[in-house]
Write a protein that holds these residues in place. Sequence first.
Motif, PDB file in Angstrom:
ATOM      1  N   LEU A  52      13.398 -32.999 -67.915  1.00 50.51           N
ATOM      2  CA  LEU A  52      12.368 -31.966 -68.001  1.00 50.51           C
ATOM      3  C   LEU A  52      12.823 -30.796 -68.872  1.00 50.51           C
ATOM      4  CD1 LEU A  52       9.570 -31.158 -66.997  1.00 50.51           C
ATOM      5  CD2 LEU A  52      10.644 -30.069 -65.031  1.00 50.51           C
ATOM      6  N   VAL A  66       6.050 -32.004 -62.049  1.00 47.65           N
ATOM      7  CA  VAL A  66       6.858 -33.204 -62.325  1.00 47.65           C
ATOM      8  C   VAL A  66       8.140 -33.189 -61.510  1.00 47.65           C
ATOM      9  CG1 VAL A  66       8.181 -34.388 -64.111  1.00 47.65           C
ATOM     10  CG2 VAL A  66       5.878 -33.560 -64.623  1.00 47.65           C
ATOM     11  N   LEU A  67       8.784 -32.039 -61.433  1.00 49.40           N
ATOM     12  CA  LEU A  67      10.026 -31.957 -60.676  1.00 49.40           C
ATOM     13  C   LEU A  67       9.778 -32.198 -59.184  1.00 49.40           C
ATOM     14  CD1 LEU A  67      13.049 -31.340 -61.010  1.00 49.40           C
ATOM     15  CD2 LEU A  67      12.528 -28.946 -60.511  1.00 49.40           C
ATOM     16  N   ARG A  68       8.614 -31.736 -58.714  1.00 49.33           N
ATOM     17  CA  ARG A  68       8.302 -31.902 -57.288  1.00 49.33           C
ATOM     18  C   ARG A  68       8.081 -33.370 -56.929  1.00 49.33           C
ATOM     19  NH1 ARG A  68       7.323 -33.329 -53.041  1.00 49.33           N
ATOM     20  NH2 ARG A  68       6.143 -32.343 -51.332  1.00 49.33           N
ATOM     21  N   TYR A  69       7.373 -34.136 -57.780  1.00 46.94           N
ATOM     22  CA  TYR A  69       7.016 -35.503 -57.421  1.00 46.94           C
ATOM     23  C   TYR A  69       7.914 -36.557 -58.075  1.00 46.94           C
ATOM     24  CZ  TYR A  69       2.789 -33.508 -55.441  1.00 46.94           C
ATOM     25  OH  TYR A  69       1.922 -32.778 -54.676  1.00 46.94           O
ATOM     26  N   TRP A  70       8.562 -36.227 -59.174  1.00 43.28           N
ATOM     27  CA  TRP A  70       9.396 -37.214 -59.859  1.00 43.28           C
ATOM     28  C   TRP A  70      10.850 -37.100 -59.435  1.00 43.28           C
ATOM     29  CZ3 TRP A  70      11.645 -37.308 -65.385  1.00 43.28           C
ATOM     30  CH2 TRP A  70      11.923 -38.623 -65.759  1.00 43.28           C
ATOM     31  N   GLY A  71      11.232 -35.888 -58.993  1.00 42.06           N
ATOM     32  CA  GLY A  71      12.613 -35.681 -58.580  1.00 42.06           C
ATOM     33  C   GLY A  71      13.072 -36.628 -57.489  1.00 42.06           C
ATOM     34  N   VAL A 120      12.183 -39.527 -56.840  1.00 45.70           N
ATOM     35  CA  VAL A 120      12.206 -40.924 -57.284  1.00 45.70           C
ATOM     36  C   VAL A 120      13.455 -41.211 -58.121  1.00 45.70           C
ATOM     37  CG1 VAL A 120      10.988 -42.688 -58.616  1.00 45.70           C
ATOM     38  CG2 VAL A 120       9.694 -41.016 -57.254  1.00 45.70           C
ATOM     39  N   VAL A 121      13.734 -40.375 -59.147  1.00 42.86           N
ATOM     40  CA  VAL A 121      14.850 -40.634 -60.050  1.00 42.86           C
ATOM     41  C   VAL A 121      16.057 -39.732 -59.780  1.00 42.86           C
ATOM     42  CG1 VAL A 121      13.296 -41.436 -61.857  1.00 42.86           C
ATOM     43  CG2 VAL A 121      13.981 -39.026 -61.789  1.00 42.86           C
ATOM     44  N   ALA A 170      15.960 -35.671 -63.308  1.00 41.22           N
ATOM     45  CA  ALA A 170      14.639 -35.108 -63.597  1.00 41.22           C
ATOM     46  C   ALA A 170      14.758 -33.730 -64.257  1.00 41.22           C
ATOM     47  CB  ALA A 170      13.823 -35.015 -62.311  1.00 41.22           C
ATOM     48  N   PHE A 210      16.887 -35.451 -58.563  1.00 40.99           N
ATOM     49  CA  PHE A 210      16.559 -34.138 -59.103  1.00 40.99           C
ATOM     50  C   PHE A 210      17.438 -33.782 -60.307  1.00 40.99           C
ATOM     51  CE2 PHE A 210      14.724 -33.786 -54.863  1.00 40.99           C
ATOM     52  CZ  PHE A 210      13.513 -33.169 -55.141  1.00 40.99           C
TER      53      PHE A 210
END
Length: 318
Positions: free
Chosen positions: A50, A33-38, A40-41, A46, A43
């Motif tokens: 998380l 999640v941190l790799r792909y969502w960071g 976007v919103v 995120a 780090f």
Amino acid sequence: MRMSSGKWRPTLAFVLGGALAGTLAMSFIGLVVLRYWGPVVGFHIAAIVLGSVIALATAILGWLMVRLLMRPIRALQAYADKAETAPQDATPPTHFGTQELRETAWRVVSMAEALRDREASIRGYSDHVTHELKTPVSAIRAAAELLQDGPPMDAETAALVAQIDGARQQIEAQLDALRSMAQARETRYLGHSTLAEIAPGLTALPVTIQGERVPLPMAAEGLTLVLQQMICNAAEAGASALTLTAVPGRLTVADNGPGISPGNAARVFDAYFTTKRAEGGTGVGLAIVRNILGAHHAQIELAQSDQGAVFEITFERA
């Protein structure tokens, strides 16, 4: 009484495996999640979201571990402590967590009930025997007294009556010893004490004390009873002085008497074994001492000695 097993309970392997799998899964999902969502919103956001989710999931896992493992273990420990100190007030636990803990709790409760029933049976049997023999022994005593107070008897008849009365006295002494033996198996003297506390109560022989401030895991009343019985035994055997030596977890009782012969050493703790039956000995003194010490997780052994009798008392829960 076996506990009900109708309610489903997870196995211990399932609980531990699930906890480990959940921890690994949260770590792996967090990295993804941190790799792909960071990007976007952000780090920073995120990581906060998380971390909050992981903390919440960890708290839930911790609550489950406490409920399924810690709570039933502590309940079983409390029951065991209560069964040891006040068995009449001990209540079996009602929450078992896993299947293994339920089976363990059932075995502990069954063992405690079996021990309690065994002690009650021993006490009940001793009470029954002493009660049933009380009437015929009283009749023998009355008959002997009647004969002794009657017309003058010849020497042979008088000796026979005296022998009968002596046998009656031995029976009464053995019945009293039987009651004492049964009581010694049940009585508990929980607590700690030192030789300095009980020294004033040890009066049968002059006593020399070493390590008088060392705490021993038995209440003063029980320790006094044990040592007074051993001192009386030493005095009856011909000792004129006794030495008590206390170190953490161990108490040595040594006298300056004639000691115990190798042939009698193996039987010295046997109930009703005595070399002084003609003098009224019952042979239960050291047996009572062993029973009292055994009820407090302590052992007594006869040690080798060049002079006198030396007993080593080891407290397992020191």
